[in-house]
Enzyme design. Structure first.
Site, PDB file in Angstrom:
ATOM      1  N   ARG A  76      17.223  29.862   3.245  1.00 28.25           N
ATOM      2  CA  ARG A  76      16.381  30.571   4.214  1.00 28.25           C
ATOM      3  C   ARG A  76      17.107  30.527   5.546  1.00 28.25           C
ATOM      4  NH1 ARG A  76      10.696  31.457   2.839  1.00 28.25           N
ATOM      5  NH2 ARG A  76      10.205  30.353   0.919  1.00 28.25           N
ATOM      6  N   LYS A 101      16.829  40.457   3.193  1.00 27.78           N
ATOM      7  CA  LYS A 101      16.770  40.430   4.664  1.00 27.78           C
ATOM      8  C   LYS A 101      17.755  39.407   5.227  1.00 27.78           C
ATOM      9  CE  LYS A 101      13.351  39.676   8.307  1.00 27.78           C
ATOM     10  NZ  LYS A 101      11.941  39.375   8.549  1.00 27.78           N
ATOM     11  N   ASP A 102      17.729  38.181   4.681  1.00 27.19           N
ATOM     12  CA  ASP A 102      18.625  37.135   5.183  1.00 27.19           C
ATOM     13  C   ASP A 102      20.089  37.455   4.880  1.00 27.19           C
ATOM     14  OD1 ASP A 102      16.488  35.768   6.198  1.00 27.19           O
ATOM     15  OD2 ASP A 102      16.504  34.179   4.700  1.00 27.19           O
ATOM     16  N   TYR A 161       7.357  23.056   9.980  1.00 28.97           N
ATOM     17  CA  TYR A 161       7.948  23.444  11.264  1.00 28.97           C
ATOM     18  C   TYR A 161       6.880  23.423  12.348  1.00 28.97           C
ATOM     19  CZ  TYR A 161      10.894  26.230   8.022  1.00 28.97           C
ATOM     20  OH  TYR A 161      11.684  26.681   7.001  1.00 28.97           O
ATOM     21  N   LYS A 191      12.071  24.318  17.931  1.00 33.02           N
ATOM     22  CA  LYS A 191      11.506  23.964  16.627  1.00 33.02           C
ATOM     23  C   LYS A 191      11.687  22.469  16.374  1.00 33.02           C
ATOM     24  CE  LYS A 191      12.503  28.349  14.325  1.00 33.02           C
ATOM     25  NZ  LYS A 191      13.273  28.998  13.248  1.00 33.02           N
ATOM     26  N   GLN A 205       2.270  26.476  17.198  1.00 32.56           N
ATOM     27  CA  GLN A 205       2.166  26.988  15.835  1.00 32.56           C
ATOM     28  C   GLN A 205       2.879  26.025  14.897  1.00 32.56           C
ATOM     29  OE1 GLN A 205       2.689  31.273  15.526  1.00 32.56           O
ATOM     30  NE2 GLN A 205       4.008  30.966  13.768  1.00 32.56           N
ATOM     31  N   HIS A 215      18.238  29.128  13.057  1.00 34.89           N
ATOM     32  CA  HIS A 215      18.014  28.018  12.139  1.00 34.89           C
ATOM     33  C   HIS A 215      17.886  28.491  10.697  1.00 34.89           C
ATOM     34  CE1 HIS A 215      15.110  25.422   9.882  1.00 34.89           C
ATOM     35  NE2 HIS A 215      16.042  24.547  10.199  1.00 34.89           N
ATOM     36  N   ASN A 226       4.119  25.780  10.724  1.00 32.65           N
ATOM     37  CA  ASN A 226       4.307  26.542   9.497  1.00 32.65           C
ATOM     38  C   ASN A 226       4.846  25.653   8.395  1.00 32.65           C
ATOM     39  OD1 ASN A 226       3.615  28.953  10.840  1.00 32.65           O
ATOM     40  ND2 ASN A 226       5.708  29.196  11.552  1.00 32.65           N
ATOM     41  N   ARG A 250       0.816  -1.216   0.000  1.00 30.38           N
ATOM     42  CA  ARG A 250       0.000   0.000   0.000  1.00 30.38           C
ATOM     43  C   ARG A 250       0.848   1.263   0.000  1.00 30.38           C
ATOM     44  NH1 ARG A 250      -2.928  -1.042   5.448  1.00 30.38           N
ATOM     45  NH2 ARG A 250      -0.822  -1.757   5.821  1.00 30.38           N
TER      46      ARG A 250
END
Length: 182
Positions: free
Chosen positions: A59, A167-168, A132, A72, A46, A119, A48, A23
């Site tokens: 990222r 930004k990163d 996450y 996380k 939370q 991270h 994500n 299966r």
């Protein structure tokens, strides 16, 4: 589940026991009792998803400052990534350490990252999806990052960068990042 302790204090690579037959396959990817045996976080507030189209996408390195520092649990659900995290905890025996792990969706692998670590990841395939679980709610005014190109961290990214946000790219280097006290 197999819990493999990593170089950063309190971090684990977790590989579920994958059962297969005609299966397909089945695996348990979270069990409160097993996580508690290792004194790991079991309360996730939370979840994500990150979808990344292009191989070589970066990222990170992201984290939240106290009081919203977060543990996380990260899993690659499609594709393959080079996952990276850095210990920013002032009182940690592994303060300043960098840990890298490959996560492959075919193996259902995950990484447990304790609060106080930055991270990030680089996609090793096209069409990558990451999932996450977070122990704290996202608070934009507490988000921060560490520069992925910091020569002191000496991260050996496996591929040239294909996509990297401004930004990163402009996060401060580790030496100018305030250590985290939990």
């Amino acid at each position: 589940m197999i819990f493999e302790a990593l170089e950063i204090d309190g971090a684990y690579k977790i590989t579920p026991n994958k059962l297969g037959d005609s299966r397909g396959a089945f695996a348990r990817v979270f069990c409160m009792e097993e996580f508690q045996q290792y004194n790991l976080e079991v309360r996730w507030v939370q979840m994500n998803t990150s979808i990344n189209a292009t191989k070589g996408t970066i990222r990170g390195l992201h984290y939240q400052r106290p009081p919203y520092a977060e543990t996380k649990l990260v899993r690659c659900v499609r594709g393959k990534v080079f996952d990276v995290f850095v210990d920013l905890r002032k009182d940690s025996p592994s303060y300043g350490a960098v840990c890298t792990v490959e996560l492959d969706s075919a193996a259902l692998e995950m990484v447990y990252i304790p609060k106080g670590c930055a991270h990030g990841f680089q996609t090793l395939t096209d069409d990558v999806e990451m999932h996450y679980c977070h122990s704290a709610f996202y608070k934009p005014d507490h988000e921060a990052g560490v520069n992925i190109k910091d020569p002191k961290l000496a991260i050996k990214w496996p591929l040239p960068f294909s996509v990297l946000s401004d930004k990163d790219q402009n996060h401060p280097i580790f030496e100018t990042t305030e250590p985290i006290t939990l």
